[in-house]
Design a protein around this motif. Structure first.
Motif, short mmCIF file in Angstrom:
data_model
loop_
_atom_site.label_atom_id
_atom_site.label_comp_id
_atom_site.label_asym_id
_atom_site.label_seq_id
_atom_site.Cartn_x
_atom_site.Cartn_y
_atom_site.Cartn_z
N ASP B 19 1.08 19.93 -12.57
CA ASP B 19 1.62 19.96 -13.94
C ASP B 19 0.74 19.18 -14.92
O ASP B 19 0.25 19.72 -15.89
N ASP B 20 0.58 17.85 -14.64
CA ASP B 20 -0.21 17.05 -15.59
C ASP B 20 -1.12 16.03 -14.89
O ASP B 20 -1.57 15.08 -15.51
N GLY B 21 -1.38 16.20 -13.61
CA GLY B 21 -2.28 15.31 -12.88
C GLY B 21 -1.60 14.06 -12.35
O GLY B 21 -2.21 13.25 -11.67
N TYR B 22 -0.32 13.86 -12.65
CA TYR B 22 0.38 12.67 -12.18
C TYR B 22 0.91 12.88 -10.77
O TYR B 22 1.47 13.92 -10.45
N GLU B 23 0.69 11.82 -9.92
CA GLU B 23 1.21 11.90 -8.54
C GLU B 23 1.96 10.60 -8.24
O GLU B 23 1.39 9.52 -8.43
N PRO B 24 3.21 10.63 -7.87
CA PRO B 24 3.95 9.38 -7.63
C PRO B 24 3.40 8.61 -6.42
O PRO B 24 2.97 9.21 -5.45
N VAL B 25 3.42 7.28 -6.55
CA VAL B 25 2.93 6.44 -5.45
C VAL B 25 4.04 6.28 -4.44
O VAL B 25 5.14 5.84 -4.77
N THR B 26 3.73 6.68 -3.21
CA THR B 26 4.75 6.53 -2.17
C THR B 26 4.67 5.14 -1.55
O THR B 26 5.66 4.50 -1.28
N GLY B 27 3.41 4.64 -1.32
CA GLY B 27 3.21 3.27 -0.82
C GLY B 27 3.58 3.10 0.63
O GLY B 27 4.08 4.01 1.29
N LEU B 28 3.30 1.89 1.15
CA LEU B 28 3.62 1.53 2.53
C LEU B 28 4.71 0.48 2.52
O LEU B 28 4.80 -0.32 1.59
N ASP B 29 5.48 0.45 3.56
CA ASP B 29 6.50 -0.60 3.60
C ASP B 29 5.83 -1.95 3.92
O ASP B 29 4.71 -1.98 4.46
N GLN B 30 6.50 -3.02 3.57
CA GLN B 30 5.92 -4.36 3.65
C GLN B 30 5.48 -4.72 5.08
O GLN B 30 4.45 -5.35 5.29
N GLY B 31 6.28 -4.30 6.06
CA GLY B 31 5.97 -4.60 7.47
C GLY B 31 4.65 -3.97 7.89
O GLY B 31 3.81 -4.62 8.53
N THR B 32 4.44 -2.71 7.50
CA THR B 32 3.19 -2.02 7.84
C THR B 32 2.00 -2.70 7.17
O THR B 32 0.96 -2.90 7.78
N VAL B 33 2.20 -3.06 5.88
CA VAL B 33 1.11 -3.71 5.14
C VAL B 33 0.72 -5.02 5.84
O VAL B 33 -0.46 -5.29 6.05
N GLN B 34 1.70 -5.83 6.21
CA GLN B 34 1.42 -7.12 6.86
C GLN B 34 0.71 -6.93 8.21
O GLN B 34 -0.20 -7.66 8.57
N CYS B 35 1.15 -5.90 8.93
CA CYS B 35 0.55 -5.61 10.24
C CYS B 35 -0.92 -5.20 10.07
O CYS B 35 -1.79 -5.68 10.80
N VAL B 36 -1.17 -4.34 9.09
CA VAL B 36 -2.54 -3.89 8.83
C VAL B 36 -3.42 -5.07 8.41
O VAL B 36 -4.54 -5.24 8.90
N ARG B 37 -2.88 -5.92 7.52
CA ARG B 37 -3.65 -7.09 7.06
C ARG B 37 -3.97 -8.03 8.24
O ARG B 37 -5.06 -8.58 8.33
N ALA B 38 -3.00 -8.22 9.13
CA ALA B 38 -3.21 -9.10 10.29
C ALA B 38 -4.30 -8.54 11.20
O ALA B 38 -5.17 -9.29 11.68
#
Lengths: 223, 96
Positions: B19-38
């Motif tokens: 439609d106009d190039g906009y795509e909603p951010v789905t993101g990662l849940d906090q637990g996954t983010v922390q695990c990836v960072r670790a």
């Protein structure tokens, strides 16, 4: 030409060292199990091969010296013996550094480590005896060098005979082509450096023998 | 902020990128983010430690060779001095 050979070898090493280092770090993948620390392999293993080859050469030269009292054989045995000490120390330091990162312990007293340590001690005794021994000790030193050379097959077969933390000898044969392509330049660079130093040391030893004879002849008035 | 809430409440009604190039951010849940960072931190620490080991190993090898090279150079210098002295003694003895 022979006098300039060490210079040619050092020049070749000056080209081969940066080439091999850039191959190892920029063009060879990181080993999956050990990670980046596996890159010690490219210098540790060729150094171990060179150390064993030098120990065998020293033993052969010492045996010839014992049998024929050849000055050239004596010079070769002294030069190779000293270089076994240098390359052996490099192997005995880089191995535990690698082991500390991979096995969690620098020294595990496995058969290959112990037999390599023993080889180094034998050649340390050889070099000390050659340098500080009294008259006649050169024959004892030569016998020690022959004994040291016998330890080389023990080092090689240690991983086959005993249960060790070192990988088996088949590992090198099964390396992927990319790793071989990095191992060859590293081996070439180390061979050039070692051979250059060896030729310089042999020449020095022969010059020293000539100088000693000249001094004796001068002091005794050529009698 | 109304466009955010509208997207969260009714994702099915969100506009498509076409439609106009906009795509909603789905993101990662906090637990996954922390695990990836670790995991990333652990990998970075391992790589740093590995490089430290590699630098020490390479440094030791070349320091040993350089040390032996210096030793040979010193021996050669001593031999040159010895040869010069021998030549002086021979010349002195040969002169009438």
């Amino acid at each position: 030409m022979l006098a300039r050979l060490p210079l040619v070898l050092f020049a070749a090493a000056a080209l081969a060292i940066p080439y091999s280092v850039q191959r190892i770090f920029l063009h060879t993948g990181i080993e999956k199990k050990m990670g980046t620390v596996q890159k010690i392999f490219y210098f540790h293993v060729p150094l171990a091969w060179i150390m064993m080859a030098l120990a065998v050469a020293c033993g052969i030269a010492a045996a010839i010296q014992l049998r024929r009292r050849s000055q050239l054989a004596e010079s070769i045995s002294i030069a190779t013996g000293e270089l076994v000490l240098i390359t052996g120390l490099a192997v005995l330091v880089t191995g535990p550094i690698w082991g500390h990162a991979t096995w969690g312990r620098a020294w595990t007293w496995d058969a290959r480590q112990v037999s390599t340590g023993l080889l180094w001690l034998i050649f340390a005794a050889f070099v000390l005896l050659r340098r500080y021994g009294a008259a006649g000790s050169e024959r004892l030193a030569a016998a020690l060098a022959v004994f040291g050379a016998v330890d080389v097959p023990v080092i090689y077969y240690a991983v086959k005979i005993w249960k060790t933390t070192h990988p088996s000898t088949d590992v090198v044969g099964s390396l992927p082509p990319q790793m071989w392509a990095s191992l060859w330049p590293a081996l070439g660079a180390l061979v050039c450096v070692t051979l250059g130093l060896l030729l310089v040391r042999i020449r020095q030893e022969q010059d020293q023998a000539g100088l000693d004879e000249a001094w004796i002849a001068l002091d005794t008035g050529g009698k | 902020m109304s466009w955010i809430t509208s997207d969260l409440r009714a994702p099915a009604e969100a506009k498509t990128p076409a439609d106009d190039g906009y795509e909603p951010v789905t993101g990662l849940d906090q637990g996954t983010v922390q695990c990836v960072r670790a995991c990333e931190a652990e990998a970075a620490a391992k790589t740093a430690s590995d490089y430290s080991h590699v630098v020490w190993a390479y440094g030791v090898i070349w320091a040993l060779f350089a040390g032996y090279g210096i030793l040979l150079w010193q021996r050669a210098s001593a031999q040159r001095i010895d040869t010069a002295e021998l030549r002086r003694r021979i010349d002195r003895g040969a002169s009438p």
